[in-house]
Write a protein that holds these residues in place. Structure first.
Motif, PDB file in Angstrom:
ATOM      1  N   GLN A   8       0.827  -1.193   0.000  1.00  0.00           N
ATOM      2  CA  GLN A   8       0.000   0.000   0.000  1.00  0.00           C
ATOM      3  C   GLN A   8       0.866   1.249   0.000  1.00  0.00           C
ATOM      4  O   GLN A   8       1.757   1.390   0.821  1.00  0.00           O
ATOM      5  CB  GLN A   8      -0.911  -0.002   1.213  1.00  0.00           C
ATOM      6  CG  GLN A   8      -1.866  -1.173   1.202  1.00  0.00           C
ATOM      7  CD  GLN A   8      -2.778  -1.156   2.408  1.00  0.00           C
ATOM      8  OE1 GLN A   8      -2.644  -0.322   3.285  1.00  0.00           O
ATOM      9  NE2 GLN A   8      -3.710  -2.073   2.432  1.00  0.00           N
ATOM     10  N   LEU A   9       0.579   2.144  -0.919  1.00  0.00           N
ATOM     11  CA  LEU A   9       1.351   3.375  -1.021  1.00  0.00           C
ATOM     12  C   LEU A   9       0.501   4.607  -0.728  1.00  0.00           C
ATOM     13  O   LEU A   9       1.028   5.678  -0.495  1.00  0.00           O
ATOM     14  CB  LEU A   9       1.943   3.510  -2.428  1.00  0.00           C
ATOM     15  CG  LEU A   9       2.916   2.422  -2.833  1.00  0.00           C
ATOM     16  CD1 LEU A   9       3.349   2.610  -4.275  1.00  0.00           C
ATOM     17  CD2 LEU A   9       4.125   2.428  -1.912  1.00  0.00           C
ATOM     18  N   LYS A  10      -0.812   4.448  -0.755  1.00  0.00           N
ATOM     19  CA  LYS A  10      -1.702   5.584  -0.572  1.00  0.00           C
ATOM     20  C   LYS A  10      -1.552   6.148   0.843  1.00  0.00           C
ATOM     21  O   LYS A  10      -1.609   5.408   1.817  1.00  0.00           O
ATOM     22  CB  LYS A  10      -3.145   5.142  -0.792  1.00  0.00           C
ATOM     23  CG  LYS A  10      -4.151   6.235  -0.653  1.00  0.00           C
ATOM     24  CD  LYS A  10      -5.546   5.690  -0.876  1.00  0.00           C
ATOM     25  CE  LYS A  10      -6.580   6.756  -0.563  1.00  0.00           C
ATOM     26  NZ  LYS A  10      -7.925   6.203  -0.573  1.00  0.00           N
ATOM     27  N   GLU A  23      -8.147   3.689   9.662  1.00  0.00           N
ATOM     28  CA  GLU A  23      -7.040   3.393   8.755  1.00  0.00           C
ATOM     29  C   GLU A  23      -6.207   2.224   9.270  1.00  0.00           C
ATOM     30  O   GLU A  23      -5.766   1.371   8.489  1.00  0.00           O
ATOM     31  CB  GLU A  23      -6.159   4.625   8.551  1.00  0.00           C
ATOM     32  CG  GLU A  23      -6.793   5.681   7.689  1.00  0.00           C
ATOM     33  CD  GLU A  23      -7.211   5.161   6.324  1.00  0.00           C
ATOM     34  OE1 GLU A  23      -6.408   4.476   5.664  1.00  0.00           O
ATOM     35  OE2 GLU A  23      -8.345   5.435   5.917  1.00  0.00           O
ATOM     36  N   GLU A  24      -5.965   2.175  10.573  1.00  0.00           N
ATOM     37  CA  GLU A  24      -5.200   1.062  11.137  1.00  0.00           C
ATOM     38  C   GLU A  24      -5.936  -0.256  10.930  1.00  0.00           C
ATOM     39  O   GLU A  24      -5.310  -1.271  10.610  1.00  0.00           O
ATOM     40  CB  GLU A  24      -4.941   1.297  12.626  1.00  0.00           C
ATOM     41  CG  GLU A  24      -3.913   2.358  12.887  1.00  0.00           C
ATOM     42  CD  GLU A  24      -3.672   2.616  14.366  1.00  0.00           C
ATOM     43  OE1 GLU A  24      -2.617   3.191  14.671  1.00  0.00           O
ATOM     44  OE2 GLU A  24      -4.512   2.255  15.204  1.00  0.00           O
TER      45      GLU A  24
END
Length: 64
Positions: A8-10, A23-24
């Motif tokens: 994941q890069l976002k 998000e976590e």
């Protein structure tokens, strides 16, 4: 040379603790929210999770 990235890069900007927890959970599949459960709740959850893993182990053994 072209760089290749995996995973994941976002990046997401979290404006509140709730956003951070969400998000976590999306990334790690869990989060830690401090000071929500009482000591008694912790004991109950610990016992129930141990029972769950014992059941899971018995089921896995059965299907081997």
């Amino acid at each position: 040379m072209k760089e290749i990235f995996y995973g994941q890069l976002k990046q997401v900007e979290c404006n509140s603790d709730i956003d951070l927890y969400v998000e976590e959970i999306k990334i790690d599949r869990f989060t830690i929210i401090e000071n929500v459960l009482t000591e008694e709740d912790n004991v109950i959850c610990s016992y129930q999770s141990k029972q769950l893993f014992k059941t899971k182990d018995r089921i896995n053994w059965f299907y081997l």
